[in-house]
Each structure stands twice: as structure tokens, then as C-alpha cells.
Design an enzyme around this catalytic site. Structure first.
Site, PDB file in Angstrom:
ATOM      1  N   ARG A   8       0.734  -0.951   0.171  1.00 22.77           N
ATOM      2  CA  ARG A   8      -0.017   0.107   0.063  1.00 22.77           C
ATOM      3  C   ARG A   8       0.959   1.190   0.057  1.00 22.77           C
ATOM      4  O   ARG A   8       0.483   2.343  -0.624  1.00 22.77           O
ATOM      5  CB  ARG A   8      -1.011  -0.158   1.144  1.00 22.77           C
ATOM      6  CG  ARG A   8      -0.644   0.380   2.448  1.00 22.77           C
ATOM      7  CD  ARG A   8      -1.701   0.456   3.550  1.00 22.77           C
ATOM      8  NE  ARG A   8      -2.528  -0.806   3.531  1.00 22.77           N
ATOM      9  CZ  ARG A   8      -3.811  -0.757   4.010  1.00 22.77           C
ATOM     10  NH1 ARG A   8      -4.270   0.114   4.510  1.00 22.77           N
ATOM     11  NH2 ARG A   8      -4.225  -2.080   4.101  1.00 22.77           N
ATOM     12  N   THR A   9       2.045   1.290   0.779  1.00 22.40           N
ATOM     13  CA  THR A   9       2.723   2.525   0.737  1.00 22.40           C
ATOM     14  C   THR A   9       3.340   2.638  -0.598  1.00 22.40           C
ATOM     15  O   THR A   9       3.586   3.703  -0.940  1.00 22.40           O
ATOM     16  CB  THR A   9       3.838   2.324   2.018  1.00 22.40           C
ATOM     17  OG1 THR A   9       3.151   2.172   3.235  1.00 22.40           O
ATOM     18  CG2 THR A   9       4.687   3.680   2.102  1.00 22.40           C
ATOM     19  N   LYS A  44      21.323 -10.798  -3.892  1.00 23.39           N
ATOM     20  CA  LYS A  44      22.532 -11.510  -4.254  1.00 23.39           C
ATOM     21  C   LYS A  44      23.521 -10.685  -3.110  1.00 23.39           C
ATOM     22  O   LYS A  44      24.627 -10.973  -3.296  1.00 23.39           O
ATOM     23  CB  LYS A  44      22.718 -11.345  -5.405  1.00 23.39           C
ATOM     24  CG  LYS A  44      21.705 -11.789  -6.694  1.00 23.39           C
ATOM     25  CD  LYS A  44      22.176 -11.333  -8.085  1.00 23.39           C
ATOM     26  CE  LYS A  44      21.063 -11.788  -9.002  1.00 23.39           C
ATOM     27  NZ  LYS A  44      20.953 -11.007 -10.209  1.00 23.39           N
ATOM     28  N   ARG A  67      12.163   2.388   2.108  1.00 24.14           N
ATOM     29  CA  ARG A  67      11.309   1.696   3.120  1.00 24.14           C
ATOM     30  C   ARG A  67      12.305   0.490   3.603  1.00 24.14           C
ATOM     31  O   ARG A  67      12.871  -0.206   2.951  1.00 24.14           O
ATOM     32  CB  ARG A  67      10.016   1.096   2.777  1.00 24.14           C
ATOM     33  CG  ARG A  67       9.432  -0.373   3.523  1.00 24.14           C
ATOM     34  CD  ARG A  67       8.936  -0.025   5.053  1.00 24.14           C
ATOM     35  NE  ARG A  67       7.809   0.933   4.924  1.00 24.14           N
ATOM     36  CZ  ARG A  67       6.596   0.624   4.937  1.00 24.14           C
ATOM     37  NH1 ARG A  67       6.181  -0.702   5.259  1.00 24.14           N
ATOM     38  NH2 ARG A  67       5.490   1.368   4.856  1.00 24.14           N
ATOM     39  N   HIS A 112       7.932   6.887  10.399  1.00 22.32           N
ATOM     40  CA  HIS A 112       7.309   6.773   9.348  1.00 22.32           C
ATOM     41  C   HIS A 112       6.554   8.191   8.884  1.00 22.32           C
ATOM     42  O   HIS A 112       5.133   8.398   9.093  1.00 22.32           O
ATOM     43  CB  HIS A 112       6.085   5.684   9.415  1.00 22.32           C
ATOM     44  CG  HIS A 112       5.570   5.229   7.953  1.00 22.32           C
ATOM     45  ND1 HIS A 112       5.614   5.925   6.772  1.00 22.32           N
ATOM     46  CD2 HIS A 112       4.438   4.340   7.758  1.00 22.32           C
ATOM     47  CE1 HIS A 112       5.194   5.284   5.768  1.00 22.32           C
ATOM     48  NE2 HIS A 112       4.399   4.280   6.357  1.00 22.32           N
TER      49      HIS A 112
END
Lengths: 324, 436
Positions: free
Chosen positions: A55-56, A83, A105, A133
């Protein structure tokens, strides 16, 4: 405004008002048939998501696209990161590709701060570990102001796992900055003991606080915390701190119920409570796009509503073909 | 001039020798690797003259707590590169911690470290033996065999010995040997699991899991009780909290055989300095509050804390340029220890210079049983000396002599710099430059 948005501490109260006012202008864009303006045409925004958050990420992606920016979504699964590429090397790659803004994020607190050491563009914190946030807090402030007409003097309770909640941190800092009265409610094991130094009140008795509230903000509680013995059982948590129908009846008329999502229905919030008209959870999501448009716009060169008038959604001269 | 057989006359230094209760201007003559004369009789003759106007000469510094990473992580540091960093910082003896790979939990690894150190020949390296096999906290390592190999200090540093019974037997068993020291990393593991920094206002605001000071105090209280019960000799590594100072002070008043160390970074920084998530300031135990730091300073000044130890902990650049919670704790410290203490404690008047030298040289040499180091400076002793300029200003910058660059003091402006380091009569550092 500063070049980056890492924490709510980066914003003055005037900055917050500017972000919300600018978002007001952009919210209208989302109601158009062609939901697009050319404000960031030719700029590149990278969504760097080390942690899944559909959603963000979609909210930021939509915000950037509605401003006509080029958007790159960089998720870690299947990428060079999986990797073993380091955060620094990833940052240097994005730098080399000419990213104007990186939306990050990450599960590690502080990683957006580290990113700023290696990037010349703006960094936007889209949630870092258990730290902050800030864009969620700003969309929450926007929604509160929209619903209640003001922020100063509001009585807001933030209920649940404050200790591990980046949303609670940013929202507390933002509300206190804007003159609201904040009470953190939850089991003492999930409330930072030093939280009063943030300028908030602390309580373990939700029923004592409910009758005076303008906003009741429920946090998601992870079942994992029960396994870590922060509280004895999910059942007991729901009984002591969940927002039940009975508790909603104790709220004053006009009190708004909010939740950052995704919800644990039946734990921190009863299923039917989440669907009540005073629960504005979906509107928070809608407002999130406008607030993120506002932030991208302001951080990438826009100076505020005045400039927005000249270069933003109402400027015919700068409107691109996509907007027709 | 670099051979140990050369004659050197250190002329006109302020000689500070806490163990010899000396603080006077004096000349000091070195010949055949040993001190030939101090003051009267220290004449140039055919000696090379080392002018020391305005400089301080003291016994070489001694570090009780160095991580050299060899064997196992030679990319971070080797015994040679660590010895070189030690010499650059004025150290003539260092104590190499056991948490290498393989762990120094047997005489074979101890002898390998000793051989590599002798080959480097830049300072004396005293290997620390592990208390328990593989540092796992379960089974005692062969302490006696390591004592025979020359080990004087045992430590599982990096880990607390979690099992009280095991620590009891370690402290008790060690009383079989003369002056053997059990050095504990005091930290209750159950209270620090996942913790990244000191638990308090800053950790809550920064969203980093905390390591409460009580984790140290709980473990220390337990260890002191076991020291009392066993008669063993306990050394407390890197003390970080005000409460720990009180516990150590009471234990010493009671007459327990206990000593303690503090690091330069705990004496200088606090958790307020972590607001930018600088991983060079991520250390274990974590930086605490200004109240704790002030208590550490007071404890050092009044002798509750015996020793300043670096806890030199080299890490690769890519490890430290990572997310805070993924970055290993530790800072290098050999090259900045003296200047950090001079800048932040001596210059502001918080610690007399002679006490600083005692804590950096004489006291650790006593605990380590390093009789060739730490003074008193007497004719016939091996010439292990440092000469420093107490007024020189410099900025701590990469590259360091250490293979690593993860310094808490990176970019800091410091006062006081090592000019010469004399190891067994040889200038391994002269005019601030390594001689080989």
C-alpha cells in the site's frame, strides 16, 4: 524545507502547514478524469523498498506518476540486493542513474539517514524499522485537520504497541509539534518508559481516556509480541485495549477513529467498528496520495502553494500532453 | 639509529613515571635496549640525541583490551598491523583478546599469536586465553596449559559467561595459579538480546532496540558475588554505567580482588551522539548517558576504575557502512586513546596527567604482570617508553595505521600526539612516523 524528509523532527510547524495546504491543492487532482499534472515532468523518483509494503509503495508510485515523474520501483526480492549488494552500493547505483528522489522503506531504523551520505538527491523515509514513518503521520494529520478543522488542542489517543511502532513515533512527534494533546495507551511493556519526555501523556486505562477524545488512533498489534511475552495473550490484549463497540459508545460525538492499516480485526479493533462511519481508515489511504504528491513536489523544488499556483495543477502553460 | 643496540639520549623531556612517583624534567639515556641513566649521568657521549623540549616522556602505554583479529579475520587487522597501530599510539604492550577464529582457547593458538607478535617485533603482545571452549560459556578451556604458555588474563570478551556455575569454577580454578585474572564482559544476555544501543530516551526515539545499563549491573553484581565466594581475581572489562561504579567501589572497599577498566570512547561520547545513526559509535557495551559518562570520569579519577583500555575493535569498511542494526559493534582505538584522554579529561582539568598515565600504563602493566612495562623507570629496565607532545593539535582521519578505519573519533579534533615510541630501546616510531 530541508532537502530530505527523514523524521517529523525535520519539519517546523510552518512546514507541516505548507505540506498539508499543498496536499489540499493536489487532492483535487485525484478527483479528475485525467489524474495527472506535469509538476515533476522529467524528474526521476525511485521507490527503494527493502521491506514489502504494497500500500505504501503504490501510494508513492501513484503520487509520483500523478506529478508526471518517471518512477522506478526497486524491490529487493530478485534484485542485486538479494544477491548480497549493500545499501551503499545500491545507493551509488541509483546516484549514477540520476535519481532525483529516493523513497526508502527498510526494516533497519536509521537507514534513510545513511542513504543521505551517498545520494545527492532527496531521500524520503517511507518507514524505517521501528523508528519513523513521517509520511504516514502527515497523511494522518491531514485527515484529522480535514475531519475536525484543526490540529491545535485536539485530544488524541494512540493505542497499542507504541514501542515498536514507527507510525506512533512520527504521529506523536507531529501532533505535539502542532499543539495537540496526545495520550499513549497500552500495556506498560509496549509503551516506552521515557515517552513522557516526548511531551505526551501515558495511560494503561483506555476506558478512562475515551470520553475526552477527538481522535482514537488504533495501532496494529503483532501476534509476535505475545510470543515475546510483552503481554500474556492476544485475548487479554483485545479485552483490555481493543476498540470494541461498547468502547465506541463511550467516545464523544464527532470523535474520529483511525488506523494505519492493515487491521487485525477482532484484536485491536472489532470488525464492525472498523466499518462505522466515524472510522476514516479508507480516507486516510486516499489522502496519503495527495500528501505524498505534496511532499515530492515540495522536496523536489516547489516552494509551496504560491508556487503551486504558477507551476502546479492549474498552470495551463506547463500542462503536458498527458493531461489533456 | 633503529637498532636496539643504539644509544639514545632523550633530552629535556618532562618525565612522568607514576609508578616511580616522578614528574620532573630530566634526560634519559638508553643503551643496549635498556635504560642506562635518568637525570644524573644521562650524558650524550656517543648517543643520538632526541630533543624533547616541551614533550612528555612516560613509560610506554599498555592496553589491556585489544582485538587483533588474527587468526581468522586478517582483512580487518593482523597481529603485525595491530602492533603497528599500537606503536603509533604510544603502546609498547597490548593484550590480545581471545575471540579470534579459531578461538584462543588452547595453548597452540596462544603460541601462534606469540610467534606472530615476536616476528612483528613492534610491541609486546600478551595473548588472552578464553575462559570457555569456543567462547560458548559451557566448558572450561584448558586454563593451566595456557598459563604454562604465558597467559595471565582469561576472558570470553564479546560474551558474558552466562552460566554462574561455570564462572564460579573458572574463578576458583584460576586461584591455582599466581595472579591469574578472569576478565569478564559483564552483560546479562537475556536483557540485551537484539539491543543496538543504550536503552533510554534516545533508543526509544530512534527506534533502536535497547541494551539497558541494568544488564551490566545485574551481571556485575553476580560476578562480584562469585568473586567473593571463590577468592578469584576478577577484572571488569569496559565499565559503562554509573551503577557499576558504585558496585565496584563497594567491592573494593570490602577488599575483593577486583579491578576495572573504562574505554576512551565511553569517557567521551554519550548516546546523544547517536542521533545520526553513526555506526562508528555503535559499541558494546553501548555509549550511555552523560550521567553515566560523568560517573565513569569520576570513578577513573578516584581510582575506582584502575585502567583505561581501548577495546580496539577493527571492522571492515563494508561492515560498518551498513544499516545500523546489521553493523557489528566496535571502534578502533589504539591510535587515538592517548589524545582522547588528554583532550577530554586532562586538558579540561578532570584528570591529572600523572593519573592518566597511570591508567594508561602503570596500572594495566600491573594487572597484566608485564614487569617490563609501565614503570617505575629504573636503570637496567628494558627501554619501553613513549614521548608525546601534549599541545599538538591534529584531526583523526583515515587512513589509520590500523587496517581498519572504524574510529569513533573519525573527524574529531584532538590535542596531544605521540612523537616517539621506544620499544626495547628501538625507536619504532620517531617524529610521528613508523620506522619500519
Amino acid at each position: 524545507m530541508k532537502r530530505h524528509l527523514l523524521s517529523m523532527h525535520d519539519l517546523t510547524p510552518e512546514d507541516v502547514v505548507r505540506v498539508l495546504d499543498t496536499a489540499e491543492s493536489f487532492r483535487e487532482v485525484g478527483t479528475r478524469v485525467i489524474k495527472k499534472v506535469p509538476a515533476l515532468r522529467g524528474r526521476t523518483v525511485v521507490n527503494l523498498f527493502y521491506e514489502n509494503s504494497t500500500r505504501t509503495r503504490i501510494s508513492f508510485e501513484l503520487a509520483a506518476k500523478r506529478l508526471s515523474a518517471d518512477v522506478i520501483n526497486f524491490t529487493t526480492s530478485g534484485s542485486s540486493v538479494s544477491k548480497g549488494e549493500s545499501l551503499k552500493d545500491t545507493a551509488l547505483t541509483l546516484q549514477a542513474m540520476g535519481a532525483d528522489a529516493v523513497v526508502i522503506r527498510h526494516s533497519s531504523s536509521g537507514s534513510p539517514y545513511q542513504l543521505t551520505k551517498w545520494l545527492q538527491g532527496s531521500v524520503l523515509n517511507a518507514g524505517d524499522g521501528t523508528h519513523e514513518h513521517p509520511t504516514q503521520a502527515l497523511l494522518d494529520l491531514y485527515t484529522m485537520r480535514e475531519k475536525l478543522g484543526r490540529l491545535e488542542g485536539l485530544n488524541v489517543a494512540i493505542v497499542g504497541d507504541v514501542l515498536h511502532s514507527r507510525v506512533a513515533r512520527s504521529l506523536s512527534f507531529g501532533l505535539v509539534k502542532m499543539g495537540a494533546d496526545v495520550t499513549l495507551i497500552g500495556p506498560p511493556t509496549l509503551i516506552p518508559p521515557d515517552a513522557p519526555a516526548w511531551g505526551v501523556h501515558v495511560s494503561s486505562d483506555i476506558d478512562a481516556v475515551l470520553p475526552k477524545l477527538d481522535v482514537c488512533y488504533m495501532l496494529r498489534v503483532q501476534r509476535e509480541r505475545q510470543r515475546q511475552q510483552f503481554f500474556p495473550s492476544v485475548r487479554e490484549y483485545a479485552r483490555l485495549f481493543g476498540l470494541t463497540r461498547e468502547r465506541v459508545d463511550a467516545l464523544p460525538e464527532g470523535c474520529v477513529i483511525m488506523h494505519p492499516g492493515p487491521m487485525n480485526r477482532g484484536v485491536e479493533i472489532d470488525s464492525d467498528v472498523a466499518d462505522l462511519p466515524q472510522a476514516v481508515i479508507e480516507e486516510q489511504v486516499t489522502n496519503g496520495i495527495a500528501v505524498r504528491m505534496s511532499l515530492l513536489y515540495l522536496l523536489l523544488g516547489g516552494s509551496g502553494p504560491d508556487q503551486l499556483e504558477a507551476a502546479g495543477p492549474n498552470d495551463e502553460a506547463t500542462r503536458g500532453a498527458d493531461d489533456v | 639509529m633503529s637498532e636496539a643496540s643504539a644509544k639514545l639520549l632523550f633530552r629535556g623531556a618532562r618525565v612522568i613515571d607514576p609508578a616511580g612517583e616522578r614528574d620532573t624534567p630530566a634526560d634519559l639515556l638508553v643503551s643496549g635496549g635498556r635504560i642506562a641513566a635518568i637525570g644524573d649521568g644521562a650524558e650524550a657521549g656517543d648517543a643520538d640525541i632526541v630533543e624533547c623540549d616541551g614533550l612528555v616522556l612516560t613509560p610506554g602505554l599498555v592496553d589491556l583490551h585489544t582485538h587483533l583479529r588474527e587468526p581468522g579475520r586478517e582483512d580487518k587487522e593482523t597481529i603485525e598491523s595491530g602492533s603497528r597501530a599500537a606503536a603509533a599510539g604510544g603502546f609498547t604492550a597490548i593484550s590480545a583478546m581471545a575471540n579470534t577464529d579459531p578461538v584462543a582457547d588452547n595453548a597452540a593458538v596462544i603460541r601462534e599469536v606469540q610467534a606472530l607478535a615476536a616476528r612483528a617485533g613492534l610491541c609486546d603482545v600478551f595473548p588472552v586465553g578464553a575462559i570457555t571452549r569456543r567462547l560458548e560459556g559451557e566448558d572450561l578451556a584448558e586454563l593451566g596449559e595456557m598459563v604454562e604458555a604465558g597467559v595471565r588474563i582469561f576472558s570470553d570478551d564479546g560474551n558474558c559467561v552466562p552460566n554462574a556455575r561455570v564462572l564460579r569454577y573458572a574463578l576458583r580454578y584460576a586461584t591455582a595459579f599466581d595472579d591469574v585474572v578472569i576478565a569478564e564482559h559483564c552483560e546479562d544476555p537475556s536483557l540485551v538480546e537484539g539491543g543496538q544501543m543504550h536503552e533510554g530516551y534516545n533508543s526509544y526515539s530512534l527506534g533502536l532496540a535497547g541494551r539497558p545499563r541494568e544488564a551490566e549491573e545485574v551481571a556485575l553484581a553476580r560476578d562480584l558475588a562469585i568473586a567473593r565466594m571463590t577468592g578469584g581475581r576478577l577484572h571488569v572489562c569496559h565499565v559503562s554505567s554509573a551503577g557499576s561504579i558504585d558496585l565496584i567501589r563497594r567491592a573494593k572497599d570490602e577488599g575483593l580482588r577486583v579491578s576495572a577498566e573504562v574505554t576512551p570512547h565511553h569517557l567521551v561520547f554519550t548516546d546523544d551522539d547517536l542521533v545520526t545513526y553513526d555506526t562508528n559509535l555503535k559499541v558494546n557495551p553501548p555509549l550511555r548517558t552523560s550521567d553515566d559518562r560523568d560517573a565513569l570520569r569520576a570513578g577513573l579519577a578516584d581510582g575506582t576504575i584502575d585502567v583505561i583500555a581501548t577495546d580496539h575493535a577493527p571492522h571492515a569498511v563494508e561492515e560498518k557502512e551498513a544499516e545500523f542494526d546489521r553493523s557489528p559493534p566496535g571502534t578502533i582505538g589504539l591510535e587515538t586513546a592517548l589524545a582522547a584522554v588528554l583532550t577530554h579529561l586532562v586538558e579540561p582539568g578532570l584528570l591529572p596527567l600523572s593519573r592518566a598515565i597511570d591508567a594508561l600504563s602503570s596500572a594495566p602493566a600491573r594487572i597484566l604482570g608485564a614487569t617490563d612495562h609501565g614503570g617505575p623507570l629504573e636503570v637496567g629496565d628494558p627501554a619501553n617508553l613513549v614521548v608525546f607532545d601534549p599541545a599538538a593539535r591534529w584531526t583523526a582521519e583515515a587512513p589509520f595505521v590500523s587496517k581498519s578505519r572504524n574510529s569513533a573519533f573519525l573527524g574529531a579534533s584532538l590535542t596531544g600526539r605521540v612523537v616517539h615510541t621506544c620499544f626495547r630501546g628501538e625507536l619504532v616510531v620517531a617524529d610521528g612516523k613508523a620506522q619500519r
